[in-house]
Write a protein that holds these residues in place. Structure first.
Motif, short mmCIF file in Angstrom:
data_model
loop_
_atom_site.label_atom_id
_atom_site.label_comp_id
_atom_site.label_asym_id
_atom_site.label_seq_id
_atom_site.Cartn_x
_atom_site.Cartn_y
_atom_site.Cartn_z
N ILE A 146 -33.40 -19.61 30.02
CA ILE A 146 -34.52 -18.72 29.68
C ILE A 146 -34.06 -17.27 29.48
O ILE A 146 -34.44 -16.63 28.48
CB ILE A 146 -35.62 -18.81 30.75
N PRO A 147 -33.26 -16.69 30.40
CA PRO A 147 -32.81 -15.30 30.18
C PRO A 147 -32.02 -15.14 28.89
O PRO A 147 -32.17 -14.12 28.19
CB PRO A 147 -31.95 -15.01 31.41
N SER A 148 -31.17 -16.13 28.57
CA SER A 148 -30.38 -16.04 27.35
C SER A 148 -31.26 -16.06 26.10
O SER A 148 -31.05 -15.31 25.14
CB SER A 148 -29.37 -17.19 27.30
N VAL A 149 -32.25 -16.95 26.11
CA VAL A 149 -33.15 -17.03 24.96
C VAL A 149 -33.94 -15.74 24.81
O VAL A 149 -34.11 -15.21 23.69
CB VAL A 149 -34.11 -18.23 25.12
N PHE A 150 -34.42 -15.20 25.94
CA PHE A 150 -35.16 -13.95 25.90
C PHE A 150 -34.29 -12.82 25.35
O PHE A 150 -34.73 -12.03 24.51
CB PHE A 150 -35.66 -13.59 27.31
N TRP A 151 -33.03 -12.76 25.83
CA TRP A 151 -32.15 -11.70 25.36
C TRP A 151 -31.78 -11.88 23.89
O TRP A 151 -31.66 -10.90 23.16
CB TRP A 151 -30.89 -11.64 26.22
N ASN A 152 -31.62 -13.12 23.45
CA ASN A 152 -31.32 -13.36 22.03
C ASN A 152 -32.43 -12.85 21.12
O ASN A 152 -32.18 -12.39 20.00
CB ASN A 152 -31.09 -14.85 21.78
N LEU A 153 -33.68 -12.93 21.62
CA LEU A 153 -34.81 -12.41 20.85
C LEU A 153 -34.81 -10.89 20.81
O LEU A 153 -35.18 -10.29 19.80
CB LEU A 153 -36.13 -12.92 21.45
N MET A 154 -34.38 -10.26 21.92
CA MET A 154 -34.46 -8.81 22.03
C MET A 154 -33.19 -8.11 21.54
O MET A 154 -33.24 -6.93 21.18
CB MET A 154 -34.71 -8.41 23.49
N GLU A 155 -32.07 -8.81 21.54
CA GLU A 155 -30.78 -8.16 21.25
C GLU A 155 -30.75 -7.40 19.93
O GLU A 155 -30.25 -6.27 19.88
CB GLU A 155 -29.65 -9.19 21.28
N PRO A 156 -31.27 -7.95 18.83
CA PRO A 156 -31.20 -7.21 17.57
C PRO A 156 -31.90 -5.85 17.61
O PRO A 156 -31.58 -4.96 16.83
CB PRO A 156 -31.89 -8.14 16.57
N TYR A 157 -32.86 -5.70 18.55
CA TYR A 157 -33.62 -4.45 18.64
C TYR A 157 -33.15 -3.58 19.80
O TYR A 157 -33.73 -2.52 20.04
CB TYR A 157 -35.11 -4.77 18.83
N ALA A 158 -32.12 -4.02 20.55
CA ALA A 158 -31.72 -3.31 21.77
C ALA A 158 -30.25 -2.94 21.78
O ALA A 158 -29.60 -2.96 22.82
CB ALA A 158 -32.05 -4.18 23.00
N ARG A 159 -29.70 -2.61 20.62
CA ARG A 159 -28.30 -2.22 20.55
C ARG A 159 -28.17 -0.72 20.80
O ARG A 159 -28.90 0.08 20.20
CB ARG A 159 -27.71 -2.59 19.20
N ILE A 160 -27.21 -0.37 21.64
CA ILE A 160 -27.19 1.01 22.12
C ILE A 160 -26.51 1.98 21.15
O ILE A 160 -26.34 3.16 21.49
CB ILE A 160 -26.51 1.10 23.50
N ASN A 161 -26.11 1.52 19.98
CA ASN A 161 -25.57 2.46 18.99
C ASN A 161 -26.67 3.11 18.17
O ASN A 161 -26.40 3.89 17.26
CB ASN A 161 -24.56 1.77 18.07
N HIS A 162 -27.93 2.79 18.49
CA HIS A 162 -29.07 3.43 17.86
C HIS A 162 -30.03 3.90 18.95
O HIS A 162 -30.19 3.25 19.98
CB HIS A 162 -29.80 2.47 16.91
N THR A 163 -30.69 5.02 18.69
CA THR A 163 -31.65 5.55 19.67
C THR A 163 -32.77 4.55 19.94
O THR A 163 -33.17 4.35 21.09
CB THR A 163 -32.24 6.88 19.16
N SER A 164 -33.27 3.92 18.88
CA SER A 164 -34.35 2.94 19.05
C SER A 164 -33.88 1.77 19.91
O SER A 164 -34.65 1.22 20.71
CB SER A 164 -34.83 2.44 17.70
N GLY A 165 -32.61 1.39 19.76
CA GLY A 165 -32.07 0.30 20.57
C GLY A 165 -32.00 0.65 22.03
O GLY A 165 -32.30 -0.18 22.91
N VAL A 166 -31.60 1.89 22.34
CA VAL A 166 -31.55 2.34 23.73
C VAL A 166 -32.95 2.35 24.33
O VAL A 166 -33.15 1.96 25.49
CB VAL A 166 -30.91 3.75 23.81
N VAL A 167 -33.94 2.77 23.53
CA VAL A 167 -35.33 2.80 24.01
C VAL A 167 -35.82 1.38 24.32
O VAL A 167 -36.41 1.13 25.38
CB VAL A 167 -36.25 3.47 22.98
#
Length: 474
Positions: free
Chosen positions: A346-367
């Motif tokens: 479950i955690p892996s699936v949840f993170w796979n859904l969020m990962e494209p939007y949570a990359r720390i090389n972009h401000t929006s990803g950090v948020v």
């Protein structure tokens, strides 16, 4: 990692849900067994439901983290016996200039002490003293209790030994003590200042107390602030006040001796007591120096603890009895439960859904990443959140650069720690302050969930946002 079979997902979620419920609400009417028993129950259910095998369960227990936690607790106990926390407490009342000055001191001292001796320990030994201080200056207890808990949480973010989730991050990421400190310290310092400003703005009118000089002139200052006895450095519950660190044969002096012999013996015992206390501080400073040098944190803490036991030169049983073994057992059960929940996928699936939007090389990803950590830290608690997301967040950041991987770990440490201020249930330190204040025999005060959240929500959001750009991974 893919989802496991449907029975494993369902049963693993049930076991984790029971663990989470008892960790957040340890006294639910239908199962009031507490956090420690709740973590063991969750671990046992993971094994019974065959989500995790017994051998996998034993392997999931992180011994370096337990060793580091045990060592720091023992060192804190001996420092408390050497009156270190008493000296810190006296700084709170020395030549104070009214309520606003006292509030700033509470924030700064609790933040500093938490960075070195964990936020839980700091809250345990300072809560009742802060209550007495507020009462004697005719000030409301609420802003001081909020200042103690919130500053302790923010201050603890700066070091690997400041709180349990940082211990997990330091061990898993292998980031050195010094690199960890310099990566988060700027955010921590600014965060403490911002937290002070917010407290002063919200409670300015209520903090119009008198200075210490005015109180002394009126004869209001009571002796118990000076002679206050702190509780031992326990992480989970209160216990009787500890004995002072003195040579083991000090109490063996017999009555009926000559006054000269008694005076000589008293001077000798006093010198030995001072020497023992000095050794305690030397060992504690040596432990911090070794951590700054990048030596193995777990073995450094255990070595320092054993050195203090040897230096004390007496039966260590009474001191070791003050260690919060219930917290260590809670961690064992939590490691097993969280590992079992990870195996459901479950955690892996949840993170796979969020990962494209949570990359720390972009401000929006950090948020986005910060919001995910903030949400999970208050739903599943900060340590399970770190265990669930840590490796996956770091793996995603490592694809960007090594510096990004380090920064991702530090962002996880910063946000998951400050998130503890969001609600009263967000941090064990908050609960300790609340329970210690409520159970105080002479200065009891009930800090409610809603009183905390009115300050905690804006403070958490603002402090987290201001600190994020200052987190460095170099």
């Amino acid at each position: 990692m893919k989802l496991a079979s449907i029975p494993e997902v369902v049963l693993g979620s049930i076991a984790f849900g029971i663990f989470w419920m008892l960790a957040v609400f340890p006294a639910v009417p239908f199962l009031p067994i507490g956090r420690t028993a709740g973590s063991l129950l969750g671990a046992m259910l993971m094994v019974i439901f065959q989500v995790i095998s017994p051998s996998q369960a034993y392997a999931s227990i992180d011994l370096p983290i337990l060793g580091l936690l045990f060592g720091t607790m023992v060192v804190s106990i001996y420092l408390e016996k050497a009156n270190m926390f008493m000296y810190l407490g006296r700084l709170l009342s020395w030549k104070s200039r009214g309520g606003k000055d006292l509030l700033c001191r509470v924030c700064l001292i609790s933040a500093f002490a938490s960075a070195l001796f964990t936020n839980d320990t700091t809250c345990i030994v300072l809560t009742e003293f802060v209550l007495k201080l507020a009462r004697q200056h005719n000030l409301p207890a609420k802003p001081f209790l909020l200042a103690l808990a919130s500053s302790a949480n923010i201050g603890s973010s700066a070091t690997p030994i400041g709180n349990p989730q940082n211990l997990v991050i330091a061990v898993e990421s292998k980031i050195s003590f010094l690199k960890f400190f310099f990566g988060i310290a700027p955010a921590m310092l600014i965060g403490v200042v911002v937290n002070i400003v917010m407290l002063l703005c919200m409670y300015w009118k209520e903090l119009s107390g008198k200075s210490e000089e005015e109180m002394i002139e009126e004869g209001v200052v009571e002796e118990d602030v000076i002679s206050h006895k702190f509780s031992p450095a326990r992480m989970s519950h209160m216990s009787p006040a500890p004995e002072e660190l003195t040579p083991p044969h000090e109490s063996r002096s017999k009555k009926g001796r000559g006054s000269v012999q008694c005076a000589d013996m008293q001077r000798c015992l006093t010198k030995k007591s001072l020497i023992l206390k000095a050794f305690v501080y030397v060992v504690a400073i040596g432990m911090l120096a070794a951590l700054l040098m990048g030596l193995n944190m777990s073995w450094v803490a255990i070595t320092a603890a054993l050195a203090l036991v040897v230096i004390d030169f007496r039966d260590a049983g009474p001191c070791l009895d003050k260690v919060s073994y219930s917290l260590l057992i809670f961690f064992c059960g939590m490691f097993i439960t969280v590992d079992g929940f990870n195996r459901t996928g479950i955690p892996s699936v949840f993170w796979n859904l969020m990962e494209p939007y949570a990359r720390i090389n972009h401000t929006s990803g950090v948020v986005v990443l910060s919001l995910v950590i903030l949400l999970l830290s208050n739903l599943a608690s900060n340590v399970p959140t770190v265990l669930l997301l840590g490796v996956q967040v770091a793996r995603s950041a490592a694809a960007i650069s090594p510096a990004a991987e380090t920064r991702s770990w530090l962002i996880l440490a910063w946000v998951s720690t400050v998130a503890g201020n969001f609600t009263l249930l967000g941090s064990a330190a908050n609960l300790i302050v609340c329970e210690q204040a409520r159970r105080s025999p002479t200065h009891g005060y009930n800090l409610s969930f809603w009183q905390h959240i009115l300050f905690g929500v804006p403070s958490t959001i603002i402090v987290t946002a201001i600190g994020l750009p200052l987190i460095q991974g170099r």
